[in-house]
Design an enzyme around this catalytic site. Structure first.
Site, PDB file in Angstrom:
ATOM      1  N   TYR A  43       0.863  -1.181   0.000  1.00 48.30           N
ATOM      2  CA  TYR A  43       0.000   0.000   0.000  1.00 48.30           C
ATOM      3  C   TYR A  43       0.896   1.227   0.000  1.00 48.30           C
ATOM      4  O   TYR A  43       1.906   1.275   0.725  1.00 48.30           O
ATOM      5  CB  TYR A  43      -0.887   0.011   1.255  1.00 48.30           C
ATOM      6  CG  TYR A  43      -1.709   1.264   1.419  1.00 48.30           C
ATOM      7  CD1 TYR A  43      -3.016   1.334   0.936  1.00 48.30           C
ATOM      8  CD2 TYR A  43      -1.183   2.399   2.045  1.00 48.30           C
ATOM      9  CE1 TYR A  43      -3.771   2.487   1.068  1.00 48.30           C
ATOM     10  CE2 TYR A  43      -1.929   3.559   2.179  1.00 48.30           C
ATOM     11  CZ  TYR A  43      -3.220   3.605   1.695  1.00 48.30           C
ATOM     12  OH  TYR A  43      -3.961   4.744   1.826  1.00 48.30           O
ATOM     13  N   GLU A  86      -3.174   7.562  -4.088  1.00 47.67           N
ATOM     14  CA  GLU A  86      -3.226   6.310  -3.328  1.00 47.67           C
ATOM     15  C   GLU A  86      -3.160   5.120  -4.290  1.00 47.67           C
ATOM     16  O   GLU A  86      -3.879   5.103  -5.293  1.00 47.67           O
ATOM     17  CB  GLU A  86      -4.524   6.253  -2.528  1.00 47.67           C
ATOM     18  CG  GLU A  86      -4.631   5.031  -1.629  1.00 47.67           C
ATOM     19  CD  GLU A  86      -5.988   4.946  -0.935  1.00 47.67           C
ATOM     20  OE1 GLU A  86      -7.022   5.062  -1.626  1.00 47.67           O
ATOM     21  OE2 GLU A  86      -6.010   4.781   0.295  1.00 47.67           O
TER      22      GLU A  86
END
Lengths: 294, 376
Positions: free
Chosen positions: B101, B185
């Site tokens: 992530y 993101e």
């Protein structure tokens, strides 16, 4: 006394010769502000005429400070030039820089905060500025709707600031600060709470918040730990739908965070009374201070 | 402005970040063509700007062109948590050897940038942070120096990512800064068996205030009235109720919506005419509100700070003359206070328009407007 801005403040206006700059410089002068200089790159050496007062215009903030001893700057330049204007003020150095400009990119706001850290207090961007009634006004807050007094007011919203100042005009303000509705601002609710707590001329504080971010929740924690003066609050945006920006760039509920209810709960949990309307907020303050409605 | 996944990935590619090969389809046959061109198993992904697509069935695997066409037929038009999928992204299926992530965002509270990187990707990062906080690195980014190669290596190391991911972290920062993003993101960011680092998903929010220095795609069209309002420079958000609301200043208008709700009615919209509004702006605002067929009554709530109440009153009078001719008139409750309020009230009083009622307080005006909407 007051916070951040007093009768001794010497104010310069960046972008004074533009339409907004000219209009609001005249209003600041009428409010008793000591406007000592204007700055417009390339227009140094001129004088701007405001009726009874002629204000010298300089080509740079450094020149203006050297010639006039200015210690407050009010910035009216367009968004694309705002970062450069603030950089100039910080370098001068100017201890208080009030950025009125709406529409400043967030990256520029973050950068100007970092540049100013420890050197210049930034108020705004996208704010109405601040006023210490009867002493000085740096920005666009109307001076004739209130009087000098002992209430400290801090708000994200311009018109709600005006509304509350007006409702409390018989009591009057020490200073009213509009910190601005953008996601990233130079001066926060907490900075103002701290200054009002330390200001001997302020007896009570009105804090106005709105949806988005968690500044109000943090302010609540600060009040619990550090503020002994009475605080009442108002929060706008209970009916705002999730995910929509409500006018101010920072006014947005994201998922379950940033809601008005969460802010109200956080404030009430530390004993801050929160009004359901601006009028009720003014009434709460009177109750807290033992004053009757005029 | 939130971008669609395919737009985010176009930005990633522009900055040298690897994404799976693919294309955007708005019909099942287009999806079939893209899959045929890729010549490999594909994934068909609904393009909606909301999370939870996978759980809602908006992401489907297809072994070949025929299956891609079929899956696209199921996904296109799908309603995912209130967002309709008008397009799908058809991409070559890419198998991860590991999932990570990575995100950069604006930390509002600190007025700064924050990097969040984790060796656990492909799931909700809040969950990862709750269950294994050691696996998530939250690192402030200095806005003046940013993320250079050394910082990127440090980030990768802190989060437990392999060294080859550092280059991607550095390039993602460039997306953040050079595109004026508020959020970048990637979840998951993957490592393939061959050691390539690929952005399998992408979420980017751009700052509308910075549009002047970019050639980003225009914001997608919204409800018709919102577009019309934007064209007139008005800040308008359509809501579900029946009391139209217009005022000056975002805070005051939000507050007015709340007071209307407190009076037992639902507001029909948010409309901020801004500071120093002219008569024309006021007239434009009323025209927008009264064009909404749901509106039963209108509340005009103005506190004159910079705005002059006589200009507001003049705007109301001229708008009503015009709108009356178009049969759009509805009861309008007006509260004017502050700068030149007396003059404004006098203008409205003298015009004596049958639709207009003046109330001196915000609370009283909201009650009357709510009552009129209920009775209409």
């Amino acid at each position: 006394m007051a916070i951040f801005l007093t009768k001794d403040s010497r104010v310069l206006v960046q972008g004074m010769t533009g339409a907004e700059g000219t209009r609001h410089t005249a209003r600041m002068l009428a409010a008793g502000t000591d406007v000592v200089a204007g700055v417009t790159p390339g227009k140094g050496g001129r004088t701007a005429d405001f009726g009874e007062r002629a204000v010298p215009v300089f080509g740079s903030v450094a020149d203006a400070v050297a010639a006039t001893g200015a210690d407050v700057s009010v910035v009216f330049v367009p968004p694309r030039f705002t970062l450069a204007a603030v950089e100039e003020a910080v370098a001068a150095p100017i201890p208080l820089c009030v950025v009125i400009t709406e529409g400043v990119p967030v990256h520029d706001a973050v950068r100007l905060r970092a540049l100013a850290a420890g050197r210049t207090r930034i108020i705004g961007p996208n704010c109405p500025g601040l006023i210490s009634p009867g002493q000085s006004s740096a920005g666009i807050i109307p001076a004739d709707i209130t009087s000098s007094g002992r209430i400290g007011l801090v708000s994200k919203s311009g018109t709600l600031t005006y509304q509350l100042m007006y409702e409390l005009r018989d009591l009057g303000c020490s200073t009213a600060v509009g910190i601005g509705g953008d996601p990233v601002v130079g001066t926060t609710h907490i900075d103002c709470l701290q200054a009002f707590q330390d200001d001997p001329a302020t007896d009570a504080i009105v804090m106005i918040g709105e949806i988005g971010g968690d500044a109000e929740e943090r302010a609540a924690a600060y009040v619990a730990a550090h503020v002994t003066k009475p605080v009442v609050a108002y929060v706008a945006g209970f009916t705002a739908p999730e995910g929509r920006t409500m006018g101010h760039a920072g006014a947005i509920v994201s998922g379950s965070s940033g809601t008005a209810q969460a802010k109200k709960n956080a404030l009430e949990a530390v004993g801050v009374r929160v009004g359901r309307t601006p009028s009720e907020t003014a009434a709460l303050l009177r109750t807290v201070l033992g004053k009757t409605t005029p | 402005m939130d971008l669609y996944e395919h737009q985010a990935k176009e930005l990633f590619q522009r900055h040298g970040i690897e994404v799976p090969a693919g294309g955007v389809a708005t019909t099942p046959s287009e999806a079939r063509e893209i899959a045929a061109r890729l010549g490999a198993p594909v994934v068909v992904k609904a393009q909606v700007r909301i999370g939870g697509r996978g759980k809602a069935g908006g992401i489907r695997a297809a072994p070949g062109p025929a299956a891609a066409e079929q899956e696209a037929g199921r996904v296109l038009g799908m309603d995912i948590r209130g967002h309709r999928a008008h397009a799908v992204l058809v991409e070559a299926a890419t198998a991860p050897a590991a999932e990570y992530y990575a995100a950069y965002l604006v930390d509002r509270a600190e007025g700064a940038f924050l990097a969040i990187v984790s060796r656990h990707g492909g799931m909700d990062i809040e969950e990862v942070a709750a269950t294994s906080p050691d696996a998530v690195a939250r690192v402030p980014v200095d806005p003046l120096t940013g993320v250079d190669a050394a910082t990127a290596r440090l980030l990768a190391e802190r989060a437990g990512l392999p060294e080859e991911a550092a280059g991607t972290l550095e390039r993602l920062w460039r997306v953040m800064v050079e595109e004026d993003a508020l959020l970048v993101e990637v979840n998951p960011l993957i490592r393939t068996a061959e050691g390539r680092i690929v952005a399998l998903d992408g979420k980017v929010t751009l700052d509308g205030n910075a549009a002047f220095r970019h050639d980003h795609p225009a914001p997608p069209p919204s409800a018709g009235l919102e577009d019309r309002a934007r064209a007139k420079g008005l800040n308008y958000v359509k809501l579900d109720g029946r009391v139209g609301v217009v005022g000056n200043g975002a805070g005051l208008v939000m507050s007015t919506l709340d007071v209307v709700a407190g009076a037992g009615a639902a507001p029909a919209n948010f409309l901020d005419i801004g500071g120093g509004a002219s008569a024309q702006v006021m007239a434009d605002g009323l025209e927008i509100i009264l064009s909404d067929p749901d509106v039963r009554s209108v509340l005009v709530n103005v506190f004159g700070g910079i705005t002059s109440c006589d200009a507001v009153a003049t705007g109301i009078v001229s708008a009503l003359d015009l709108l009356g001719e178009r049969g759009l008139a509805r009861p309008i409750v007006v509260r004017l206070d502050g700068n030149n309020a007396e003059a404004g009230r006098r203008i409205l009083g003298e015009a004596a328009h049958p639709a207009v009622r003046q109330v001196p307080t915000m609370d009283g005006a909201a009650e009357l407007a709510a009552g009129l909407a209920a009775g209409a």
